[in-house]
Design an enzyme around this catalytic site. Structure first.
Site, PDB file in Angstrom:
ATOM      1  N   SER A 104      16.738  50.022  20.517  1.00  0.00           N
ATOM      2  CA  SER A 104      16.033  50.187  19.255  1.00  0.00           C
ATOM      3  C   SER A 104      16.956  50.015  18.047  1.00  0.00           C
ATOM      4  O   SER A 104      17.446  48.937  17.794  1.00  0.00           O
ATOM      5  CB  SER A 104      15.323  51.542  19.225  1.00  0.00           C
ATOM      6  OG  SER A 104      14.487  51.655  18.114  1.00  0.00           O
ATOM      7  N   ASP A 245      13.038  47.187  12.736  1.00  0.00           N
ATOM      8  CA  ASP A 245      14.249  47.594  13.446  1.00  0.00           C
ATOM      9  C   ASP A 245      14.505  46.628  14.602  1.00  0.00           C
ATOM     10  O   ASP A 245      13.816  45.619  14.756  1.00  0.00           O
ATOM     11  CB  ASP A 245      14.133  49.045  13.918  1.00  0.00           C
ATOM     12  CG  ASP A 245      13.073  49.251  14.983  1.00  0.00           C
ATOM     13  OD1 ASP A 245      12.175  48.390  15.112  1.00  0.00           O
ATOM     14  OD2 ASP A 245      13.137  50.270  15.699  1.00  0.00           O
ATOM     15  N   ASP A 247      14.070  46.434  17.842  1.00  0.00           N
ATOM     16  CA  ASP A 247      13.073  46.050  18.847  1.00  0.00           C
ATOM     17  C   ASP A 247      11.663  45.958  18.278  1.00  0.00           C
ATOM     18  O   ASP A 247      10.709  45.733  19.024  1.00  0.00           O
ATOM     19  CB  ASP A 247      13.094  47.017  20.028  1.00  0.00           C
ATOM     20  CG  ASP A 247      12.659  48.424  19.663  1.00  0.00           C
ATOM     21  OD1 ASP A 247      12.824  48.820  18.489  1.00  0.00           O
ATOM     22  OD2 ASP A 247      12.158  49.151  20.543  1.00  0.00           O
ATOM     23  N   ASP A 249       9.511  48.122  16.721  1.00  0.00           N
ATOM     24  CA  ASP A 249       8.443  49.127  16.736  1.00  0.00           C
ATOM     25  C   ASP A 249       8.365  49.922  15.440  1.00  0.00           C
ATOM     26  O   ASP A 249       7.385  50.630  15.202  1.00  0.00           O
ATOM     27  CB  ASP A 249       8.557  50.064  17.952  1.00  0.00           C
ATOM     28  CG  ASP A 249       9.869  50.814  18.035  1.00  0.00           C
ATOM     29  OD1 ASP A 249      10.715  50.662  17.143  1.00  0.00           O
ATOM     30  OD2 ASP A 249      10.058  51.559  19.017  1.00  0.00           O
TER      31      ASP A 249
END
Length: 471
Positions: A104, A245, A247, A249
């Site tokens: 992340s 961000d 990834d 999400d």
């Protein structure tokens, strides 16, 4: 937190500490076996994907091999965003669950594993502990019948088209909205660009190229590192900007003036938009979100359900209560009609829908919200026996113990929260991070200056303790 699982999955630095390829294989076998045993729709295949981090392809090979060794079929999706993988797992009945290889917003050298249940939602804390028990007891043996699981490729995704179907595409297209997308060199950029094109928006992408070193501004979109986005929005006369961000999400918005709209505020803009057509629907959010949530919910006869910090907690709450809206203060927004997980593209689509459905700008939408001023910071802790996800370990626990003795704590369900006023609009929360070796400090106050001052005061207090240093 467990030994390996932190706030959001397992995270570590590949090749350092516990996060070896052997560990990745052991963890993958344990996760896959659990997903297969608990699948709700009869699925028999685990979907595996990775974000743009440099170690993703190698870890994906290890994870896929481990699943096959355990007799579990897997489909390799390649590089994609976390919410895309979660949606595909939910949508397609052949999947028993998914494993997303991501860290992340963590620094580039990190990577990790996130387990997704068959309904497309991150597994519960109880399930994490069950998987950890399997890992610590030696992992999963080879398939009993000697037949390895089959491997296949998954390349056709319905994710973007479903996101677009959840909003009024004709109204958005008619507004001819201009968007600046800050991909942050992460995995969500290509999906966001496709979405904007599908909805008839004019768009520009900065930090476009997916690069696991995150050279543009780093993997975490914070107000401090979004100056390029602000400049591009103003220079191009855009209606809004959005930053993702690593990834994809989480999403942070920039209004038409170049001002950054923090996650608490953008979430409540969207909540008012959604609740306007779904009065009485519940909002789930963490205990470190602004007290303005209750004020906005009251406008629509809705209630707010507070959870421990972390998207897992919010998603599980939405699953259990049927809450339509969920969010974290960090830009993680969840729309239950699509999937009860953080989803940067779905959040962008909803914001475009909100703008298309009114005659006012994003800054004006934010200006209609109840006054709210929050601040946050973090300090580094020595990594002595760190927990899952690269999280703070024994040093943080010792510091928290000392802090408890010095503070008048009103809530210790997740860290130490101190109410500084009877009205509930002035508070501070100190909590060990579940994703990195740090202590986090959050505060809310009637003015920005006071919120900043509270955070500074408590950070200074922490920095005076052994094992704590500036981040």
């Amino acid at each position: 937190m467990g030994t390996y699982f932190g706030t959001n999955g397992i995270r570590g630095i590949p090749g350092r500490g516990f996060f070896t390829l052997d560990f990745a294989c052991t963890a993958a076998g344990a996760i896959g076996s659990h997903l297969l045993a608990s699948a709700r729709g009869g699925g028999t295949t685990v979907l595996v994907g990775y974000d743009g981090r440099s170690t993703g392809p190698l870890i994906c090979s290890a994870v896929s091999a481990a699943l096959s060794y355990a007799g579990i079929d897997c489909a390799v999706a390649g590089m994609l965003s976390t919410p895309c993988l979660e949606y595909e797992v939910r949508k397609k009945p052949q999947y028993a669950g998914g494993i997303m290889i991501t860290a992340s917003h963590n620094p580039p050298e990190y990577n990790g594993l996130k387990a997704v249940a068959s309904d497309g939602i991150e597994i519960s804390r109880q399930d994490e502990l069950r998987i950890e028990n399997t890992i610590t007891s030696g992992g999963v043996r080879a398939a009993g019948n000697g037949e390895w699981g089959a491997m296949s490729s998954a390349r056709e995704f319905d994710y973007v088209s479903d996101v677009a179907s959840r909003v009024d595409g004709q109204a958005i297209s008619a507004r001819n909205l201009r968007v600046v997308i800050d991909s942050g060199n992460g995995a969500q950029g290509p999906f966001a660009a496709e979405l904007c094109g599908m909805l008839g928006c004019r768009y520009t992408v900065i930090n476009r190229e997916v690069d696991g070193r995150f050279p543009g501004r780093g993997p975490e979109p914070t107000p401090e590192n979004l100056s390029q986005l602000s400049r591009e929005v103003v220079r191009g006369g855009a209606d809004l900007g959005v930053a993702f961000d690593g990834d994809g999400d989480r999403s942070i918005f920039c209004d038409e003036t170049g001002g950054i709209v923090i996650g608490d505020r953008s979430a409540l803009v969207l909540a008012r938009h959604i609740l306007g057509g779904s009065r009485g629907s519940s909002i789930a959010t963490c205990l470190n979100s602004s007290s303005s949530a209750e004020k906005v919910a009251a406008e629509f006869g809705s209630d707010v359900i507070r959870t421990r910090i972390g998207s897992v907690e919010v998603s599980q709450c939405m699953r259990e209560t049927g809450a339509l809206i969920g969010y974290e203060e960090n830009g993680g927004f969840m729309y239950g009609a699509h999937n009860a997980v953080r989803d940067g593209c779905m959040t962008l689509a909803l914001m475009l829908d909100a703008l298309a459905g009114s005659e006012i700008t994003l800054s004006q939408h934010a200006g209609l919200l109840p006054p709210s001023y929050t601040a946050k910071t973090k300090v580094r802790c020595a990594e002595n026996g760190g927990g899952g996800g690269g999280s703070a370990g024994s040093t943080a626990l010792a510091v928290m113990g000392r802090l408890r003795d010095e503070l008048d704590v009103s809530d210790d369900s997740d860290g130490l929260k101190v109410l500084l006023s009877d009205a509930g609009d002035r508070w501070v929360l100190v909590r060990p991070s579940g994703t990195e070796p740090a202590l986090r400090v959050y505060a809310e106050a009637p003015t920005q200056g006071e919120a900043d001052g509270i955070v500074s005061e408590y950070a200074k207090m922490l920095l005076g303790m052994d094992g704590v240093s500036p981040y």
